[in-house]
Write an enzyme that holds these catalytic residues in place. Sequence first.
Site, short mmCIF file in Angstrom:
data_model
loop_
_atom_site.label_atom_id
_atom_site.label_comp_id
_atom_site.label_asym_id
_atom_site.label_seq_id
_atom_site.Cartn_x
_atom_site.Cartn_y
_atom_site.Cartn_z
N CYS A 136 36.47 -33.31 35.05
CA CYS A 136 36.36 -32.72 33.72
C CYS A 136 37.33 -31.55 33.58
CB CYS A 136 34.93 -32.23 33.48
SG CYS A 136 33.73 -33.57 33.28
N HIS A 158 34.34 -28.70 28.76
CA HIS A 158 33.07 -27.97 28.71
C HIS A 158 33.21 -26.59 29.35
CE1 HIS A 158 32.31 -28.58 33.03
NE2 HIS A 158 32.67 -29.85 32.89
#
Length: 396
Positions: A343, A325
């Site tokens: 992440c 992301h």
Amino acid sequence: MNVLRRVLPSVLAAVLLTGCSAAADAEPESVAPAATRAAAPLITVSVPDGSTAVEPDSALRVATTSGTLTSVRVDPADGGDERAHVAVRGSMDHDRRAWTAERTLSPATKYEVEAVAAGPGGRRTTTRTSFTTLSPGLTNRALLGPGDDQVVGIGMPVTLQFDHPVTDRAAVERKLKVTTRPETAGSWGWVRDPHTSKERVDWRPDAYWRPGTEVTVRAELSGVDTGGGRYLSRDISTRFTIGTARVSRVDLAAHRMTVSENGRVQRVIPVSGGGPATPTYNGTTVVMDKDAEIRMNSETVGLGSAYDMDVEWAVHLTTSGTYLHAAPWNASLIGNSNASHGCIGMNTDDAQWFYDQARPGDIVVTTGSEGATVDVGNGLGDWNLTHEQWRKRSAL
């Protein structure tokens, strides 16, 4: 003329005497019916007429003691949803004396049986019976993916996830069929997600799919007992197509992700992965879905109150919460070091470009992290096993 009159009565008498002597041991009145008419064939149905609470996996058989069966039909009495109240096909034995059902019956369904047999003398018998299957106290539900008419990446397995654990895996697996064009070798394998505890059976090819492959899946599950009398109630199916061969290789030691399509590099993107306390998983993941904007809360993945924020251009990799992301708040670290909570972050422009390209089923291979290899059940981690290891997970 007188001579003829004497001869004809004598001949007629001889003919009559000859006919009587051929049936000397039989009752005269029974001779004609026995000679011209054979007994009608008798048809039997293994489930008695009017039965109730018949178990869906009962062995249904129709047979005749003489002659041959010409047709057998076993259909739901009230029609309705053809996936939840299925017609039952079967097969004849080699001499057409018996018909055996080839699938389970739907639960909570009234069935009508119509069978026709032909006897050796040309006589036909038609038998009609009916029965009702039980309404189970325990049920299970299965969700099949990918969805109908989807175009997916080369790593997407067929997935069949259950609401409740399956103890009779072989019974389920026997009812599953995958057809591909072109023909593709692969196998079913059972996995459990360590985070949701959901159990599923996936069909994974031995190697990544070939782009353009057409896949059809049929799951004849209505009436299948998943164990302990917990029945499935519906047949389900899907058809999907394999699209672009998109593979992204994340090197967290070099802080780079290389995105390739059909073997050609499209973009090299600076990234930042999980820090030492919360490292990113190594191994092969498959894109599950994506969101242009998503709320991320660390409490949902067991990290306390570390973060609670809206994140843009999020591509989902694991059920434990790994995403690719945009991470503009980490701009100084992207391409230089790993400091996220697990992440993989990118600059916003790169993240939006990657989001626009990505589709479910795309492959993401991560190396260079201090983390463990992603669990096979955490998301679509099937590719972390060799095809030999994967085939051993089949119940058959």
